[in-house]
Design an enzyme around this catalytic site. Structure first.
Site, PDB file in Angstrom:
ATOM      1  N   SER A 166     -18.264  -9.765  65.280  1.00 23.81           N
ATOM      2  CA  SER A 166     -17.225  -9.057  66.020  1.00 23.81           C
ATOM      3  C   SER A 166     -17.580  -7.604  66.262  1.00 23.81           C
ATOM      4  CB  SER A 166     -15.904  -9.127  65.266  1.00 23.81           C
ATOM      5  OG  SER A 166     -16.024  -8.422  64.068  1.00 23.81           O
ATOM      6  N   ASP A 178     -12.960 -17.219  57.301  1.00 22.93           N
ATOM      7  CA  ASP A 178     -14.333 -16.836  57.012  1.00 22.93           C
ATOM      8  C   ASP A 178     -14.409 -16.212  55.626  1.00 22.93           C
ATOM      9  OD1 ASP A 178     -17.012 -16.706  57.458  1.00 22.93           O
ATOM     10  OD2 ASP A 178     -16.945 -14.926  58.725  1.00 22.93           O
ATOM     11  N   VAL A 224     -20.184  -2.004  61.812  1.00 26.06           N
ATOM     12  CA  VAL A 224     -19.378  -1.136  60.955  1.00 26.06           C
ATOM     13  C   VAL A 224     -20.186   0.098  60.572  1.00 26.06           C
ATOM     14  CG1 VAL A 224     -17.971  -1.022  58.898  1.00 26.06           C
ATOM     15  CG2 VAL A 224     -18.347  -3.205  60.009  1.00 26.06           C
ATOM     16  N   GLY A 266     -22.874  -2.239  58.230  1.00 28.71           N
ATOM     17  CA  GLY A 266     -22.650  -3.677  58.331  1.00 28.71           C
ATOM     18  C   GLY A 266     -22.663  -4.106  59.780  1.00 28.71           C
ATOM     19  N   ARG A 267     -22.860  -5.384  59.994  1.00 27.10           N
ATOM     20  CA  ARG A 267     -22.983  -5.872  61.361  1.00 27.10           C
ATOM     21  C   ARG A 267     -22.584  -7.333  61.345  1.00 27.10           C
ATOM     22  NH1 ARG A 267     -26.074  -4.758  66.147  1.00 27.10           N
ATOM     23  NH2 ARG A 267     -26.449  -2.636  65.433  1.00 27.10           N
ATOM     24  N   GLY A 268     -21.819  -7.745  62.326  1.00 28.28           N
ATOM     25  CA  GLY A 268     -21.416  -9.142  62.358  1.00 28.28           C
ATOM     26  C   GLY A 268     -21.052  -9.545  63.766  1.00 28.28           C
TER      27      GLY A 268
END
Ligand SMILES: *[C@@H]1O[C@H](CO)[C@@H](O)[C@H](O)[C@H]1NC(C)=O
Ligand SMILES: *[C@@H]1O[C@H](CO)[C@@H](O)[C@H](O)[C@H]1NC(C)=O
Ligand SMILES: *[C@@H]1O[C@H](CO)[C@@H](O)[C@H](O)[C@H]1NC(C)=O
Ligand SMILES: *[C@@H]1O[C@H](CO)[C@@H](O)[C@H](O)[C@H]1NC(C)=O
Ligand SMILES: *[C@@H]1O[C@H](CO)[C@@H](O)[C@H](O)[C@H]1NC(C)=O
Ligand SMILES: *[C@@H]1O[C@H](CO)[C@@H](O)[C@H](O)[C@H]1NC(C)=O
Ligand SMILES: *[C@@H]1O[C@H](CO)[C@@H](O)[C@H](O)[C@H]1NC(C)=O
Ligand SMILES: *[C@@H]1O[C@H](CO)[C@@H](O)[C@H](O)[C@H]1NC(C)=O
Ligand SMILES: *[C@@H]1O[C@H](CO)[C@@H](O)[C@H](O)[C@H]1NC(C)=O
Ligand SMILES: *[C@@H]1O[C@H](CO)[C@@H](O)[C@H](O)[C@H]1NC(C)=O
Length: 791
Positions: free
Chosen positions: A518, A627, A521, A514-516
């Site tokens: 912040s 969010d 992951v 995952g990537r976002g």
């Protein structure tokens, strides 16, 4: 607070023999060398001595101690190299020509240094107050031992934000132990247990509001001192007099090996130390003393001891910190195979499945039986509300028995054994004779398999597309609630990981899941074979203390519908969080697959609402998620939802964010409440709005945003999604058929019409433009649950 305890002192402070026949100096100058064998520095009045003490076979530490011995042993007040003794062969302390003080081993290895330099003449002196000072000829202090305390603070020695007291490992080992005294970022003095597995704050009582604990966080000067007269004063308003208050006796404030903070005073008459103040009269309330499934008992005569709870046996006969394991077969399949026994005046702290106010004993029992991992429950009377509340526990840790604690705990045991164990009426004292059991185990040993097996439970992952998160601390407003509810969520322990450990666990951060905004992951497998989601934060707060303070807030949140945080890493520039891994990934991933039937969707809507309601209302601090979206709702192996990515904004470096990504921190397009757009005050209702949109998406199978790769579904803007649903419902009064029209065709007729109507109703209310028209998350939970009861 100053309660005097008749504690047997001899075992509580460390005393060591020193080599005989020595030369004594009062001043060292450049070029001098102190060897381990023969040279000592004495303070002018002779009360303190510095030199090398034998701390083990062939090991020496450069130390300061009280010259006068007790029974041939010395009382140490400071050590230069407590964690790395020298071996005595060609080792020594030299005052180099550069003005540096250097401790070397075997003639060459540098073990410790003062990191000073000066071209003028310098001298090393031990002052009458016990301060070892390196100063220039014009009296400037280059270095002083008072600025680097170990476990002891002497009268006049300032305790500041820079200093920290760390207990010794055990009565025979002076290296750094598990207990720490420090000024936290809230400017309050705290005591913390920082064990190999679990970190928890135990003083002031973590469930108390700072004010209720008699402290204040308003004075940021972070300074404390014990003066010559036995009066201690700290900028957080902590103050006390020792019981022998007055000029005269020698005193020392020590963080003892058992985690108690005490003032010891020297009794001139017989030359022995006695306790003249202690931070808490209940030594059992110190966390981490006894391991899981055991319980701490204190009595002034016999001292403190650990015992296993009935039906459990000690794991490691030498060391209580390993705790106890069940002496029976655990059965979850058959509810009637379990029973409970009651232990009076026993409290276990933290690790609650949830908080269930106004529960009857029967409902609390059946609640616990419903969860395989439930080990028992605290049944606690709430004085303010006048009813009993239920706290089912997944881990029995931090347990103690005290007459001051009124309420019982109920321990879950196989029904077969309940009668025998309840009737045996043991005070469980047979199993252990020792009193103060030192905690002395290697750092890297991993035990507590019980804990692990509970933590195993669910594996899964999610795309941690995070970003924003605002945490509002309405401390005053929430004080009364905090006192009642604070009981539950506090002090859920989590551990610190090293960067190397996480790097290994994630195979060099190779499996990105995952990537976002912040961070990224990664999936990883911890050394105890738990599967974890490891999030590498970018632009996180760099100060470790501040980072830890913020993380503790998240770590305290403990609810079955919130993703569980197992630990963190703060090392150098690296800031990482370790979460449980969720097997079925995010709701976003599953929403448009055929894996979610109507029943699962309803459960997800309800569980998510419970998780958010807990965030909004039941915690010590009020946390807004900001969010809420399908990507942040993760599903475990049973498709139970857990909300992820709450509490992160406080971990991210605001100044860095403010500049570069401010527009992004406000949530995700498609789920953002109108308040963000119109710049209105942000309240918990922004999460309610996002929740409403998510539920509408789940019902209709339409997406509220175009950001998805999958093109199969119809994409609409959130406002239009809401309008469309409303429009289709209001066309006629005959709701049943209209409801069918808006429901995702893949759900087909396979749903409960009444429940569906309620869910649509709730979702539409949540997605109201006007925030005051939206219900709170707690009301949402009630509406969804109420529906269940009516059936
Ligand atoms: C002094 O030290 C010895 C051995 O180190 C120990 O056996 C004895 O109990 C100590 N005495 C006191 C009063 O601590
Ligand atoms: C000490 O003297 C050396 C050479 O004279 C000089 O390079 C150095 O900067 C001086 N250091 C200090 C701390 O004055
Ligand atoms: C903060 O604490 C220090 C030390 O106790 C004290 O000297 C100072 O006056 C305090 N400041 C305020 C604003 O209360
Ligand atoms: C020393 O004297 C005090 C009272 O003056 C007494 O309480 C304490 O037990 C004595 N300690 C020893 C080791 O005799
Ligand atoms: C529990 O009951 C079973 C069956 O009677 C027995 O074998 C076992 O030893 C008991 N365990 C304890 C801790 O009493
Ligand atoms: C459950 O346990 C009870 C009591 O031990 C027993 O009578 C019953 O047969 C068990 N039921 C099942 C389904 O195993
Ligand atoms: C607690 O529950 C009982 C029975 O359900 C109810 O009568 C009572 O009003 C409740 N008390 C509170 C304070 O909610
Ligand atoms: C003291 O404890 C540390 C940490 O476990 C250990 O490395 C060291 O060997 C111990 N020292 C002695 C003298 O037992
Ligand atoms: C991990 O990555 C570093 C740098 O990218 C590399 O030097 C190292 O060999 C890698 N280790 C493994 C086990 O792949
Ligand atoms: C935040 O980031 C800025 C610039 O990136 C840096 O100067 C500052 O020290 C950081 N603050 C913290 C608390 O890490």
């Amino acid at each position: 607070m100053a309660v005097l305890l008749p504690i047997l002192l001899s075992s509580l402070f460390l005393s060591m023999p020193i080599p005989s026949s020595s030369t004594t100096y009062t001043t060292l100058t450049k070029g001098s060398l102190l060897s381990t064998q023969d040279v000592l520095i004495s303070s002018p009045d002779g009360i303190f001595t510095a030199g090398f003490l034998i701390v083990g076979e062939n090991s020496y530490c450069f130390s300061i101690w009280f010259t006068e011995a007790q029974d041939g042993n010395y009382t140490v007040v400071w050590m230069a190299n407590r964690n790395q003794p020298v071996n005595g062969k060609h080792s020594g302390l030299s005052l180099q020509d550069s003005g540096n003080l250097l401790l070397t081993d075997a003639g060459q290895f540098s073990v410790w240094t003062s990191n000073t330099n000066s071209n003028s003449s310098v001298q090393l002196k031990l002052q009458d107050n016990g301060n070892l000072v390196l100063s220039t000829s014009d009296g400037e202090f280059l270095w002083q031992s008072f600025e680097f305390p170990t476990n002891t603070l002497l009268p006049g020695q300032l305790f500041t934000s820079e200093t920290i007291l760390v207990s010794s490992r055990s009565t025979t080992n002076y290296s750094s132990g598990f207990y720490k005294l420090y000024f936290d970022s809230d400017s309050v003095l705290h005591l913390r247990y920082e064990g190999p597995e679990i970190t928890t704050v135990y003083w002031p009582d973590p469930w108390l509001n700072i004010w209720d604990a008699g402290r204040s966080s308003f004075n940021g000067s972070k300074i404390a001192v014990l003066d010559e007269s036995g009066y201690f004063q700290s900028s957080d308003l902590l103050q006390f007099y020792t019981s022998d208050h007055g000029i005269g006796p020698l005193r020392r404030l020590v963080l003892d090996v058992d985690g108690s903070l005490r003032v010891h005073s020297l009794d001139k008459a017989n030359g022995s130390w006695r306790v003249t103040w202690v931070h808490n009269s209940e030594p059992c309330k110190i966390h981490g003393i006894c391991g899981t499934n055991s319980l701490c008992i204190y009595d002034p005569e016999a001292g403190r001891k650990c015992i296993c709870i009935p039906g459990y046996r000690m794991i490691n006969q030498m060391d209580w910190s390993y705790g106890c394991e069940p002496d029976f077969q655990v059965s979850c399949t058959n509810e009637s195979a379990s029973g409970f026994i009651q232990l009076l005046h026993v409290e276990y702290y933290g690790y609650d499945i949830g908080y269930f106010p106004n529960s009857s004993l029967e409902s609390c029992k059946s609640l616990c039986l419903n969860y395989c991992e439930c080990k028992g429950f605290q049944y606690k009377f709430d004085l303010t509300m006048g009813y009993y509340s239920c706290f089912p526990k997944t881990i029995l840790f931090n347990g103690y028995r005290s007459q001051n604690f009124e309420d019982p705990i109920y321990i879950r045991l196989p029904a077969l054994n309940v009668t025998t164990l309840q009737n045996s009426d043991q005070d469980f004292s047979l199993q252990c004779k020792d009193q103060v059991t030192p905690i002395d185990r290697p750092y890297n040993k991993i035990k507590q398999d019980r804990v692990k097996s509970y933590l195993w439970c669910t594996l899964g992952v999610g795309a941690f597309e995070i970003i924003c998160l605002l945490t509002y601390l309405f401390k005053t407003q929430w004080r009364s609630i905090a006192r009642i509810q604070g009981y539950l969520q506090v002090a859920t322990g989590f551990r610190k990981f090293t960067y190397a450990e996480l790097k290994k666990a994630s195979r060099n951060f190779s499996k990105e899941i995952g990537r976002g905004g912040s961070g990224v992951v990664y999936k990883g497998v911890l050394s105890d074979s738990r599967v974890a989601a490891i999030k590498y934060l970018k632009e996180a707060i760099q100060g470790e203390a501040e980072f830890l303070a913020e993380i503790r807030t998240i770590g305290r949140l403990n609810h079955m519908n919130l993703i569980e945080i197992w630990g963190y890493c703060a090392e150098g520039k690296h800031r990482l969080l370790v979460y449980e891994y969720m097997e079925h990934g995010s709701l976003a991933k599953n929403l448009y697959s055929d894996k979610l039937d109507w029943k699962k969707k309803y459960e997800i809507a309800l569980g998510t609402a419970k998780g958010l309601a807990y965030l909004h209302e039941e915690c010590l601090e009020w946390v807004l998620h900001c969010d809420v979206k399908p990507q942040n709702i993760l599903l475990n192996s049973d498709y139970q939802p857990k909300v992820a990515d709450f509490g992160l904004s406080k971990l991210l470096n605001r100044s860095a964010i403010d500049n570069s990504m401010f527009s992004k921190i406000r949530g995700t397009r498609g789920y953002m409440a109108p308040e963000w757009v119109f710049n209105l005050p942000i309240t918990s209702k922004v999460d309610v709005y996002s929740y409403g949109i998510v539920v509408l998406e789940m019902i209709t199978g339409r997406r509220s945003t175009g950001n998805h790769a999958n093109d199969e579904s119809i994409v609409v803007e959130p406002r239009r999604l809401v309008t469309w649903v409303k429009g289709n419902i209001k066309v006629t009064d005959e709701r049943a058929s209209q409801t069918k029209d808006i429901v995702d065709p893949t759900i087909k007729g396979d749903f409960d019409m009444r429940r569906m109507e309620i869910l649509i109703d709730v979702a539409l209310k949540c997605a109201e433009e006007d925030k005051d028209a939206r219900p709170t998350m707690r009301q949402v939970v009630d509406m969804l649950l109420h529906q269940d009861c009516n059936e």
